[in-house]
Structures are given as C-alpha cells and as structure tokens.
Design an enzyme around this catalytic site. Structure first.
Site, PDB file in Angstrom:
ATOM      1  N   TYR A 144      38.189  33.633  33.549  1.00 39.46           N
ATOM      2  CA  TYR A 144      38.136  32.167  33.534  1.00 39.46           C
ATOM      3  C   TYR A 144      37.210  31.704  34.642  1.00 39.46           C
ATOM      4  CZ  TYR A 144      39.774  27.305  33.933  1.00 39.46           C
ATOM      5  OH  TYR A 144      39.848  25.934  33.982  1.00 39.46           O
ATOM      6  N   ASP A 239      31.801  35.354  40.362  1.00 41.24           N
ATOM      7  CA  ASP A 239      32.651  34.165  40.491  1.00 41.24           C
ATOM      8  C   ASP A 239      33.794  34.523  41.444  1.00 41.24           C
ATOM      9  OD1 ASP A 239      34.612  32.066  38.206  1.00 41.24           O
ATOM     10  OD2 ASP A 239      34.387  32.115  40.398  1.00 41.24           O
ATOM     11  N   LYS A 267      38.468  26.685  46.286  1.00 35.54           N
ATOM     12  CA  LYS A 267      39.813  26.928  46.815  1.00 35.54           C
ATOM     13  C   LYS A 267      39.844  27.038  48.357  1.00 35.54           C
ATOM     14  CE  LYS A 267      41.041  29.179  42.436  1.00 35.54           C
ATOM     15  NZ  LYS A 267      42.103  28.366  41.803  1.00 35.54           N
TER      16      LYS A 267
HETATM   17  P1  KE4 Z   1      38.545  24.676  39.524  1.00 35.63           P
HETATM   18  O1  KE4 Z   1      37.580  23.893  38.683  1.00 35.63           O
HETATM   19  O2  KE4 Z   1      39.942  24.666  38.923  1.00 35.63           O
HETATM   20  O3  KE4 Z   1      38.532  24.274  40.991  1.00 35.63           O
HETATM   21  O4  KE4 Z   1      38.070  26.209  39.537  1.00 35.63           O
HETATM   22  C1  KE4 Z   1      37.858  26.863  38.321  1.00 35.63           C
HETATM   23  C2  KE4 Z   1      37.902  28.366  38.527  1.00 35.63           C
HETATM   24  C3  KE4 Z   1      36.724  29.073  38.515  1.00 35.63           C
HETATM   25  N1  KE4 Z   1      36.709  30.420  38.713  1.00 35.63           N
HETATM   26  C4  KE4 Z   1      37.860  31.096  38.936  1.00 35.63           C
HETATM   27  C5  KE4 Z   1      37.803  32.581  39.146  1.00 35.63           C
HETATM   28  C6  KE4 Z   1      39.104  30.414  38.966  1.00 35.63           C
HETATM   29  O5  KE4 Z   1      40.240  31.120  39.189  1.00 35.63           O
HETATM   30  C7  KE4 Z   1      39.132  29.025  38.766  1.00 35.63           C
HETATM   31  C8  KE4 Z   1      40.430  28.228  38.749  1.00 35.63           C
HETATM   32  N2  KE4 Z   1      41.623  28.982  38.833  1.00 35.63           N
HETATM   33  C9  KE4 Z   1      42.779  28.427  38.191  1.00 35.63           C
HETATM   34  C10 KE4 Z   1      43.937  29.407  38.396  1.00 35.63           C
HETATM   35  N3  KE4 Z   1      43.918  30.453  37.465  1.00 35.63           N
HETATM   36  C11 KE4 Z   1      43.095  27.047  38.710  1.00 35.63           C
HETATM   37  C12 KE4 Z   1      44.456  26.523  38.324  1.00 35.63           C
HETATM   38  C13 KE4 Z   1      44.380  25.423  37.315  1.00 35.63           C
HETATM   39  O6  KE4 Z   1      43.585  25.536  36.357  1.00 35.63           O
HETATM   40  O7  KE4 Z   1      45.153  24.452  37.497  1.00 35.63           O
END
Ligand code: KE4
Length: 430
Positions: A144, A239, A267
C-alpha cells in the site's frame, strides 16, 4: 469495559462520515464491532471516552515511535505555534528538517516536504515518469502506497482489508499502467523486466511490507530489484513511509544496505502532525518545480508546527541505543506471544523488524502475500477483541503491522503477555 460514549459518538459520526470514520481502517470493519473513540493518549497508552485504558500497539499507525504526547514533542509544538501556525513563505524549520533527513538518509540528496504519505508517493511516481519519459510503474500485490489512483491496484492496508484492492473510480487507462508483481518472487521480477523493462519508469516497494501484515524481504531480494532497475533504466523507489526512521535510524535502506533512486517518508517525521516527504537523487529532484518542469505543490507543505513535531521526534530517536532497545522490546513481545500460543496449542507465528511486527494465526514462515493471506483472519478478529477487552489495542486488521514505541517498557509488555494468556486460552477453547 463499557463503551457507551464511544457508541454514541460512533452513531453520530456514522451519519456524517463514511463508515463513521475519516480513514477506513479505523472502523474495525474487518474485526467486527465498533471502534472506540480516543479521549487522550500518553506514552504507550490510549484512553477512550469511557475511561478505558489500552496498551497501544498502533501508535497512530507509526508516528508515535517515542510514545504519545512526549513532553519534548509537545514543548516544541507549543513553542513554535505561538509564533504562528503557517506562513506560506519559507521558514527555518523547513531547512532544519531537510538537513536532518539528508544527514540521516544519505540517498536523500534533495527532497520536498508534503502533507501525507500519499502525497509523497504520488509525487515520487510523477518524478519517475517525468524524469524517464516512461509511463509504466511496478508495485507489489498487497503493498500500500496511499490512495493515489496509480496505487489502488492490488493494494494492501484498508484496500485489502475491505477486499477493495482495485478501487472503483480509478480509470482503466491509468490502472493499466500499473504492473503488479508478487513480493519476494525473484523470477517473476526478472521475467517482467525482461519483457517490458524499458517501458518502466519506476518500481515502488515497501522494502519491509507493513500493509499486508508484516513480511520481510528474502535474502538478496531488494538487491535483485536494485540490479533489475539499474539494468533497465527504471528508478527504484523505496516507500519508507512506515519503515523510515523505524526499522533503523536510516530506515530499511540502511538496514539492508540498498540505495534507492527515490524514497518516500511520512508518519515519524511529522511526530503526529500531517507530513510526508519525497526525495533522492539530486539530478531527479532538481527537475521538480520551480527548479524544473515537474510540478508539485502544497499550501501547508513544510508548515512550522509539523516541522517542529517532526524535528523533536527525530531528535528523540537519535538517542544512543534507541533502535537497539526498540528491536529488543519487539522481540520480547513476539517471543512471549509465540510461547504463550504454543502452550495454548494455537497455531500462531510472528514476523518482526525493529519497531514493527506481524501476528499470524497460521504456522510460519510467512514470506509471501499468499502466506500472509493464509492467516486465519476470523481467529485474528477474536484475538483482537479478547485482547481489547483485556486492555491491549492491536491493529484492527489481519492485514496491518503492529508498532512498538520506546515508551513500551517491561511493565507494558508483561501486561500484554498476561492479556495474551487469557486471549489465547479463550481462542483455544472456542
Ligand atoms: P498517508 O497518506 O496515510 O499518510 O500514507 C500512505 C502510506 C504510504 N505508504 C505506506 C507504506 C503506508 O503505510 C501508508 C499509510 N499507512 C496506513 C497504515 N497501514 C495508514 C493508516 C490509514 O490508512 O488510516
């Protein structure tokens, strides 16, 4: 435990927010039941609006690596916000953040701050396409990279949790430009690059997968991808939104000794405030507007409050021994859980990296997405609730990694293992 106030809030929220939440994975859909509403958090704990306390292994999905409401972070935010929340003109903290990231992650020769991991990854892909003149990208099934259109193809995290790996709303013409590979499969990657390698702008990967539960790269796998990208003129994009500054100070690229062409972060570098960053080779990033033609922008990018929270967090995690201690507590938790599951006769396996871990209701090893998907998600759901009732909050999905912080001490881990004794016994008896 009572959850009356959470229930009332969720009823109101469900009227106005899709699924009652502002991000799908928070809705507890895959584990069942209703989410609790947080009132406050401190150190390793979350407190809900009904006064229940939980040992928290989600940590806002990664940012809270130094624990919730760390005084050093709050003081930095309080000090900074008194001078204004956002200027829309450059401020010194943006420079300090850029200097910190480029010092800690050598492959980041130049970078751009944005406001989420999604913005970071979709910007990185745009740079890859703009700089190479190619259109195809490669991602991995179960990984993801945020909700950018190009990534919602066999995606992980919430998309996987809800069985929506290919979201409606993504034009077929765009989805067709995203090629997917099975993670940890050397031959599949070689074959794809031999077939269309010269059409690939970039390959984006979670070097340690944290969105299809937690899966580690096989020995030599990341180097194999590095070599393929180099040979075919494609850009390797790590990523590290989740792994960055967590699995080692310099992230997975430091842990595995790989130099990507571009990297994305989020994060931790925001310490709980909205943030993301993308960057890498100077010859690529200097093509980003206004120094080059590849456009990307953001009203609140580099805002002083997020920079202050992120810089304070980066300061904390550079303390001597920080990551060694995080690794030790991650192993202590996982070793303990595996031992208790064995005693209870429950098929259970963990994967771990410093500061993050995967819980599987299946025998090990877990090295592929299929292995991860083969975990008993129903049993996980029952375990999740059995632990929640005992004051331990795990990630509310069988397809998410768990997160450790420096605030989780021996007391919290002991409490967690005590809760697990009851939870595994409950499951074994079911
Ligand atoms: P954000 O757009 O949510 O800040 O980041 C996206 C993203 C990109 N790349 C990786 C490897 C990530 O884990 C994430 C976001 N992680 C999720 C948890 N699996 C965020 C939690 C959520 O979607 O509420």
């Amino acid at each position: 435990m009572t959850h009356d106030r959470s229930h009332d809030l969720f009823t109101r929220a469900s009227e106005l927010l899709p699924g009652g939440v502002n991000s799908p994975v928070r809705a507890f859909k895959s584990v069942g039941g209703e989410p609790f509403f947080a009132a406050r958090a401190l150190g390793p704990h979350l407190f809900d609006v009904d006064g229940n306390r939980y040992v928290d292994y989600v940590g806002s999905w990664g940012p809270m690596i130094a624990g919730h409401a760390h005084p050093q972070v709050l003081d930095a935010v309080a000090r900074t916000m008194r001078d204004g929340l956002s200027f829309g003109v450059p401020n010194a903290l943006e420079v300090e953040m850029a200097e910190a990231i480029t010092r800690i992650v050598p492959a980041m020769e130049m970078l751009r701050m944005v406001n989420s991991g999604t913005e970071a990854t979709l910007s990185a892909i745009r740079v890859a396409r703009g700089a190479t003149g190619r259109s195809r990208i490669v991602k991995f099934e179960g990984c993801y990279h945020g909700h950018g259109d190009s990534f919602l193809v066999k995606a992980g995290s919430g998309a996987l949790t809800f069985g929506l790996p290919n979201s409606p709303g993504v034009p077929k013409a765009l989805a067709d430009l995203t090629l997917t590979l099975p993670y940890n499969d050397f031959d599949a990657a070689t074959a794809l690059f031999e077939e269309v390698g010269e059409e690939i702008a970039g390959l984006i990967i979670e070097p340690i997968v944290g969105n299809a539960n937690c899966i580690l790269p096989r020995e030599g796998y990341l180097q194999h991808l590095r070599d393929l990208c180099t040979r075919h003129g494609a850009l390797l994009i790590f990523d590290e939104v989740m792994t960055g500054f967590r699995v080692a100070l310099g992230g997975a690229q430091e842990r595995y000794g790989i130099t990507p062409d571009l990297s994305t972060f989020g994060k931790i570098i925001g310490g709980g405030m909205p943030v993301g960053a993308y960057g890498g080779r100077r010859d690529l990033m200097s093509q980003v507007a206004p120094s080059g033609p590849i456009y990307q922008a953001g009203t609140l990018s580099g805002n002083p409050v997020a920079m202050a929270a992120g810089l304070a967090t980066l300061d904390l995690i550079q303390a001597p021994g920080f990551h060694a201690a995080l690794e030790a507590s991650t192993h202590a938790l996982c070793d303990g859980l595996e031992e208790i599951a064995r005693e209870a006769g429950v098929a259970f396996h963990t994967t771990r990296a410093p500061g993050m871990f995967g819980l599987y209701f299946r025998e090990g090893p877990v090295e592929t997405f299929e292995d991860s998907a083969g975990s008993d998600a129903k049993r996980f759901g029952r375990f999740f609730h059995a632990m929640l009732e005992r004051g331990v909050y795990l990630a509310p999905s069988a397809f998410e990694a768990g997160f450790m912080s420096s605030a989780h001490g021996e007391t919290e881990i002991a409490q967690t293992l005590e809760a697990a004794r009851g939870a595994f016994a409950e499951i074994a008896a079911a």
